[in-house]
Write an enzyme that holds these catalytic residues in place. Structure first.
Site, PDB file in Angstrom:
ATOM      1  N   GLN A 127      42.682  32.619  43.828  1.00 51.44           N
ATOM      2  CA  GLN A 127      42.964  33.909  43.756  1.00 51.44           C
ATOM      3  C   GLN A 127      42.300  35.357  42.565  1.00 51.44           C
ATOM      4  O   GLN A 127      42.620  34.625  41.778  1.00 51.44           O
ATOM      5  CB  GLN A 127      44.398  34.346  44.115  1.00 51.44           C
ATOM      6  CG  GLN A 127      44.925  35.695  44.833  1.00 51.44           C
ATOM      7  CD  GLN A 127      46.183  36.041  44.862  1.00 51.44           C
ATOM      8  OE1 GLN A 127      46.849  35.098  43.999  1.00 51.44           O
ATOM      9  NE2 GLN A 127      47.003  36.761  45.511  1.00 51.44           N
ATOM     10  N   SER A 143      56.511  40.001  38.154  1.00 54.32           N
ATOM     11  CA  SER A 143      57.218  39.724  37.193  1.00 54.32           C
ATOM     12  C   SER A 143      59.301  40.579  37.902  1.00 54.32           C
ATOM     13  O   SER A 143      58.945  41.279  38.567  1.00 54.32           O
ATOM     14  CB  SER A 143      57.304  39.718  36.125  1.00 54.32           C
ATOM     15  OG  SER A 143      57.569  41.993  35.673  1.00 54.32           O
ATOM     16  N   GLU A 173      53.347  35.868  51.027  1.00 51.06           N
ATOM     17  CA  GLU A 173      53.520  34.466  50.814  1.00 51.06           C
ATOM     18  C   GLU A 173      55.141  34.277  50.723  1.00 51.06           C
ATOM     19  O   GLU A 173      56.199  32.985  50.747  1.00 51.06           O
ATOM     20  CB  GLU A 173      53.962  34.447  48.603  1.00 51.06           C
ATOM     21  CG  GLU A 173      51.819  34.750  48.351  1.00 51.06           C
ATOM     22  CD  GLU A 173      52.589  35.331  47.284  1.00 51.06           C
ATOM     23  OE1 GLU A 173      52.623  34.240  46.081  1.00 51.06           O
ATOM     24  OE2 GLU A 173      52.080  36.811  46.395  1.00 51.06           O
ATOM     25  N   SER A 229      43.938  38.982  38.517  1.00 53.57           N
ATOM     26  CA  SER A 229      44.608  39.016  37.508  1.00 53.57           C
ATOM     27  C   SER A 229      43.390  39.274  36.123  1.00 53.57           C
ATOM     28  O   SER A 229      42.677  38.262  36.249  1.00 53.57           O
ATOM     29  CB  SER A 229      45.616  38.440  36.782  1.00 53.57           C
ATOM     30  OG  SER A 229      47.180  38.113  37.431  1.00 53.57           O
TER      31      SER A 229
HETATM   32  C1  LIG Z   1      51.874  29.721  36.356  1.00 50.11           C
HETATM   33  C2  LIG Z   1      51.367  31.315  36.721  1.00 50.11           C
HETATM   34  C3  LIG Z   1      50.136  31.459  37.999  1.00 50.11           C
HETATM   35  C4  LIG Z   1      49.680  32.299  38.417  1.00 50.11           C
HETATM   36  N1  LIG Z   1      48.115  32.037  39.183  1.00 50.11           N
HETATM   37  C5  LIG Z   1      48.048  33.113  39.246  1.00 50.11           C
HETATM   38  C6  LIG Z   1      46.388  33.733  40.299  1.00 50.11           C
HETATM   39  O1  LIG Z   1      46.230  32.154  40.494  1.00 50.11           O
HETATM   40  N2  LIG Z   1      46.224  34.104  40.482  1.00 50.11           N
HETATM   41  C7  LIG Z   1      46.259  35.536  39.936  1.00 50.11           C
HETATM   42  O2  LIG Z   1      45.423  36.321  39.728  1.00 50.11           O
HETATM   43  N3  LIG Z   1      46.728  36.015  39.157  1.00 50.11           N
HETATM   44  C8  LIG Z   1      48.192  34.912  38.959  1.00 50.11           C
HETATM   45  N4  LIG Z   1      49.061  34.996  38.077  1.00 50.11           N
HETATM   46  C9  LIG Z   1      48.621  35.775  36.706  1.00 50.11           C
HETATM   47  C10 LIG Z   1      50.560  37.196  37.225  1.00 50.11           C
HETATM   48  O3  LIG Z   1      49.897  37.654  38.271  1.00 50.11           O
HETATM   49  C11 LIG Z   1      50.785  37.064  35.877  1.00 50.11           C
HETATM   50  O4  LIG Z   1      50.876  36.436  35.143  1.00 50.11           O
HETATM   51  C12 LIG Z   1      52.248  38.495  36.621  1.00 50.11           C
HETATM   52  O5  LIG Z   1      51.488  39.275  37.122  1.00 50.11           O
HETATM   53  C13 LIG Z   1      52.433  39.500  35.005  1.00 50.11           C
HETATM   54  O6  LIG Z   1      51.351  40.262  34.228  1.00 50.11           O
HETATM   55  P1  LIG Z   1      50.576  39.900  32.465  1.00 50.11           P
HETATM   56  O7  LIG Z   1      51.049  37.876  32.681  1.00 50.11           O
HETATM   57  O8  LIG Z   1      49.376  40.388  32.357  1.00 50.11           O
HETATM   58  O9  LIG Z   1      52.048  40.573  32.731  1.00 50.11           O
HETATM   59  P2  LIG Z   1      52.030  41.798  31.957  1.00 50.11           P
HETATM   60  O10 LIG Z   1      52.380  42.562  33.229  1.00 50.11           O
HETATM   61  O11 LIG Z   1      52.123  42.059  30.496  1.00 50.11           O
HETATM   62  O12 LIG Z   1      54.164  42.295  31.386  1.00 50.11           O
HETATM   63  C14 LIG Z   1      54.715  41.123  30.215  1.00 50.11           C
HETATM   64  C15 LIG Z   1      56.042  41.727  30.730  1.00 50.11           C
HETATM   65  O13 LIG Z   1      56.277  43.718  30.568  1.00 50.11           O
HETATM   66  C16 LIG Z   1      56.954  43.355  31.622  1.00 50.11           C
HETATM   67  N5  LIG Z   1      56.491  44.784  32.480  1.00 50.11           N
HETATM   68  C17 LIG Z   1      54.795  45.455  32.809  1.00 50.11           C
HETATM   69  N6  LIG Z   1      55.133  46.207  33.122  1.00 50.11           N
HETATM   70  C18 LIG Z   1      56.257  46.637  33.886  1.00 50.11           C
HETATM   71  C19 LIG Z   1      57.301  47.375  34.416  1.00 50.11           C
HETATM   72  N7  LIG Z   1      56.125  48.728  35.306  1.00 50.11           N
HETATM   73  N8  LIG Z   1      58.137  48.142  33.791  1.00 50.11           N
HETATM   74  C20 LIG Z   1      59.351  47.134  32.958  1.00 50.11           C
HETATM   75  N9  LIG Z   1      58.627  45.592  32.862  1.00 50.11           N
HETATM   76  C21 LIG Z   1      56.972  45.783  33.030  1.00 50.11           C
HETATM   77  C22 LIG Z   1      56.880  42.299  32.267  1.00 50.11           C
HETATM   78  O14 LIG Z   1      57.812  42.252  33.747  1.00 50.11           O
HETATM   79  C23 LIG Z   1      56.969  41.417  31.708  1.00 50.11           C
HETATM   80  O15 LIG Z   1      58.368  41.022  31.264  1.00 50.11           O
HETATM   81  C24 LIG Z   1      50.000  33.282  37.651  1.00 50.11           C
HETATM   82  C25 LIG Z   1      50.655  33.192  36.727  1.00 50.11           C
HETATM   83  C26 LIG Z   1      51.583  31.583  36.490  1.00 50.11           C
HETATM   84  C27 LIG Z   1      52.621  32.948  35.207  1.00 50.11           C
END
Ligand SMILES: Cc1cc2nc3c(=O)[nH]c(=O)nc-3n(C[C@H](O)[C@H](O)[C@H](O)COP(=O)(O)OP(=O)(O)OC[C@H]3O[C@@H](n4cnc5c(N)ncnc54)[C@H](O)[C@@H]3O)c2cc1C
Lengths: 372, 402
Positions: free
Chosen positions: B119, B376, B237, B122
């Site tokens: 997928q 998250s 999911e 991100s």
């Molecule tokens: C094990 C694992 C597998 C994954 N697999 C995939 C995959 O196969 N394909 C894919 O596309 N993605 C994948 N992901 C990515 C995942 O979807 C993202 O990590 C997730 O969407 C969070 O984005 P970020 O990591 O950029 O964190 P950020 O969005 O930068 O968030 C950082 C912190 O800020 C908080 N935050 C962000 N926005 C807000 C808001 N509006 N209000 C309050 N708090 C907020 C978050 O909750 C978090 O605590 C995977 C992630 C993990 C950990």
């Protein structure tokens, strides 16, 4: 697999909500705080009319023969209304009589209870504040006239208005449950004033209380399973009532967060408040699942019914305390006032948390089962 | 209310249980070929794609039957199928939004795990705020040219195909300019670099797309419909797996209980320590409440009700529980909880939330992932607050621009 309510159950809930919204407003609860009985006779009669007092009683005695799920639905609504009165204590006493009572005992009490002419309670907690039925220390000794009971029973709900008290006591045969009428010599009732002024407790002292042979429910010494069963029903019923109190607090917090403005915007738009409300909803929904799973398990005599009852009490007790407490936080200063109604529900949840075994007491039972 | 399983469900469960008892491999398949072989075995027996329509090779199974199969796999400790994202997200997306030719071309190969999927959503600067993604797909006449970077791509290293969200119009509001593509991972313009996780292993990766080619025939839905498509498919999911998840928690829990009988503190087995007993009671309480809640969701799905935004409650509930669970497990296990290479003792190996066996330490580390991916916890609470409770939206710097 169907976790939803039947249309009859839904109807029961709706009519309970409508009745309590209309007849059991916070103003009524407040007015009864200074009343020595602490309940409304008129409302009791109406509840009998609605069939609530006989809900789980056999049809032969004017009951509707329904189960714990229906009882829990009513209790949830009562928690939501911070209902003041001996409904649940009477249900527990009636259940004891249904389970082990002789024909004569049933005839004496059940129809009267269903008709709203008698109230009851069960003295489940024993002297040293232990809910464990096997640890009951109140003594029963045989006398020429029947039995003599000696011991203390603290925190008996609504004993001051009860027409009959079911009292667990121990003799050489084991644990028995005795039906005692409050006028019996040697029985002393002294009120306990708790935080929740709509929840009345009484310390009951038995000093050589003499009761006849036919005051025993069932054969002497055989009541341990029944008392354990009553405690489970107590736990699940309390969970339902705490669930109702928690849902009411959540509703009030969400409604307030939508209209109260600070810094030029509704406080509900702040994540600190919104996330709190989301967490409260999560705990309320999980509490719903725990309560009704347990209620169903008791009705269905499911293999995990005992476990489910303990889980419901432990989970909902913690959850309801948190949810009602957080509702105060969401409200700020107004939530801390006597005039605002939030504390009615907060205190109801708190009062039930310690009844029928608190969360730690039930967690020990759970640990015992899973490590066996 | 009737929480009994129907006679048909019980019969189906028995039959499923017998099959997994007889067929679950004694050793965990390690190589991709071994895992594919196990997948095929399940496919041939009719246990893959339970929720897919029959016409596309699935089983058109009821939600209850889907849950039973997942649950029986957990019960038997059976290895997971491969191509989880393909079967769970990509396939359903194609079924709902795809053209007939796309269905013919891709669906059966997804189910059979002939082609593995990842997928590609991100990006380094588009996580929770996925709609701000920057990867571009430009119309080059007979195909699209894709440039950009994706990150945290689970299974990227082994994937043959990726479900891609890319920007096709940068002049409209950010949600409106995104399209959804099927992108071949086996082409020169796509480079996959594994990323190492806190668990030490590398299930996810970075994906760099430099002049990569997406065929016109591989656009899903219309141009600009990508965001809408992603919203509907993210919800596939949930639901059917929650019962199985609890069953896996429970089998690990009983290992924990065994450990409390062997490990000692202050001269007595941990299981006799009242503090430890409270912790055990606490975990089991929460674990069972997760099960009751899963049954409630299943009952609603069975009636054809869609949980909608309320599925955020389920996601938040189990992922947060899983963290508490493993924290308490670590407290109970003490130094034992630290071990990352399973010894010969019987209680150090458990199932992690990635579906693969590991030690308690690895399961503990994995428990940190669930509250980040698939929305998250903070994002879930926003959704619950706004869409379930109807609380006012927060002021957001990017809203004015939209
Ligand atoms: C094990 C694992 C597998 C994954 N697999 C995939 C995959 O196969 N394909 C894919 O596309 N993605 C994948 N992901 C990515 C995942 O979807 C993202 O990590 C997730 O969407 C969070 O984005 P970020 O990591 O950029 O964190 P950020 O969005 O930068 O968030 C950082 C912190 O800020 C908080 N935050 C962000 N926005 C807000 C808001 N509006 N209000 C309050 N708090 C907020 C978050 O909750 C978090 O605590 C995977 C992630 C993990 C950990």
């Amino acid at each position: 697999m169907d976790f939803s309510f039947t249309s009859d159950q839904q109807l029961l809930r709706n009519s309970a909500r409508a009745f309590l919204d209309e007849r059991c407003k916070p103003a009524l609860a407040r007015a009864l705080w200074d009343d020595p009985r602490g309940e409304s006779e008129a409302m009791w009669k109406d509840m009998a009319q609605l069939g609530w007092l006989g809900l789980a009683l056999p049809e032969a005695f004017g009951g509707a023969d329904l189960g714990m799920v229906e009882t829990a639905l009513l209790l949830e609504e009562m928690g939501r209304a911070a209902y003041p009165g001996p409904y649940f204590s009477t249900v527990l006493a009636a259940t004891a009589i249904v389970e082990l009572g002789s024909e004569a005992q049933k005839r004496r009490w059940l129809a009267a209870i269903a008709a709203g002419a008698a109230r009851g309670t069960v003295a489940l907690l024993d002297g040293a504040m232990d809910w464990t039925p096997a640890a009951v220390a109140t003594k029963a000794e045989r006398t020429a006239a029947g039995w003599s009971l000696t011991g203390t029973k603290p925190f008996v709900p609504w004993a001051h208005v009860a027409d009959v008290l079911a009292v667990p006591a121990r003799s050489s045969e084991g644990l028995s449950l005795f039906l005692v009428e409050p006028s019996t010599p040697g029985l002393t009732l002294s009120p306990v004033t708790g935080m929740d002024l709509s929840m009345r407790w009484t310390n009951v002292t038995l000093d050589g209380v003499t009761v006849p042979d036919d005051a025993v429910l069932g054969a002497p010494g055989q009541a341990l399973p029944l008392v354990e069963g009553l405690l489970r029903i107590g736990a699940v019923g309390a969970a339902a009532e705490m669930l109702g109190a928690a849902r009411r607090c959540l509703d009030m917090a969400v409604a307030y967060a939508k209209v109260r403005e600070q810094f030029g915007q509704p406080i509900g738009s702040f994540q600190a408040i919104r996330h709190k409300c989301a967490e409260m909803l999560l705990e309320v929904e999980n509490s719903h699942a725990a309560t009704y799973y347990a209620a169903w398990a008791l009705d269905a005599e499911a293999a995990d019914a005992e476990m489910a009852a303990s889980i419901a009490k432990a989970y909902v007790g913690d959850a309801a305390r948190r949810v009602c407490g957080e509702a105060i936080q969401v409200h700020g200063g107004i939530g801390f006032t006597w005039e605002y109604d939030l504390h009615l529900y907060f205190k109801r949840a708190k009062a039930l948390e310690v009844m029928y075994g608190d969360a730690d007491w039930h967690r020990e039972l759970i640990a015992r089962r899973v490590t066996a | 209310m009737d929480l009994n399983y129907s006679p048909e469900d019980l019969a189906f469960r028995d039959q499923t249980r017998r099959w997994f008892a007889a067929n679950t491999p004694a050793h965990e398949p390690r190589t991709l070929d071994e895992r594919r072989a196990w997948h095929r075995r399940m496919y041939d027996a009719g246990y893959v794609g339970m929720g897919w329509p029959k016409e596309y090779g699935g089983q058109s199974a009821t939600p209850m039957q889907q849950a039973i199969v997942a649950d029986e796999m957990a019960h038997a400790g059976a290895p997971p199928t491969i191509n989880g994202l393909g079967i769970g997200i990509v396939g359903p997306t194609i079924i709902v939004h795809g053209a007939e030719a796309q269905k013919q071309r891709y669906l059966r190969k997804i189910l059979m795990a002939d082609e593995l999927w990842c997928q590609l959503y991100s990006e380094p600067n588009a996580g929770s705020d996925l709609a701000s993604l920057k990867t571009r797909a430009e119309d080059a006449g007979d195909h699209f040219v894709v440039n950009g970077q994706k990150i945290w791509t689970s299974g990227g290293v082994i994937a043959d195909w990726g479900l891609l969200l890319a920007r096709t119009d940068s002049k409209v509001a950010k949600h409106k300019g995104i399209s959804c593509f099927l992108l071949s991972m086996r082409q020169p313009g796509v480079e996959v670099r594994p990323l190492r996780q806190i668990t030490g292993s590398s299930q996810f990766s970075e994906v760099f797309m430099t002049g990569a080619r997406a065929e016109k025939a591989d656009l899903i839905g219309r141009l600009g419909q990508g965001w809408e498509i992603a919203q509907t498919t993210l919800s596939y999911e949930r639901g059917g797996n929650s019962l199985a998840r609890v069953t896996r928690y429970a089998s690990a829990f009983y290992q924990l209980v065994r450990a409390t009988k062997e490990l000692r503190r202050q001269g007595r087995p941990l299981v006799e320590d009242p503090v430890v007993r409270m912790k055990i009671g606490r975990i089991w309480t929460e674990l069972e409440v997760q099960r009751y809640a899963a049954l409630r969701v299943l009952s609603a799905l069975t009636k054809g009700e869609s949980p909608g935004a309320a599925s955020s409650i389920t996601k938040l509930s189990y992922s947060e529980f899983e963290k508490r669970y493993h924290e308490i497990a670590q407290e109970i296990l003490g130094p034992w909880g630290q071990v990352t290479v399973a010894g010969p003792d019987e209680f150090s190996e458990v199932e992690t939330s990635s579906g693969e066996p590991g030690t308690w330490a690895q399961a503990f580390l994995w428990s940190r992932a669930g509250t980040i991916y698939a929305g998250s916890s903070e994002v879930q609470k926003n959704v619950i607050g706004e869409r379930v409770l109807g609380l006012p939206k927060e002021a957001r710097a990017d809203r004015a621009k939209v």
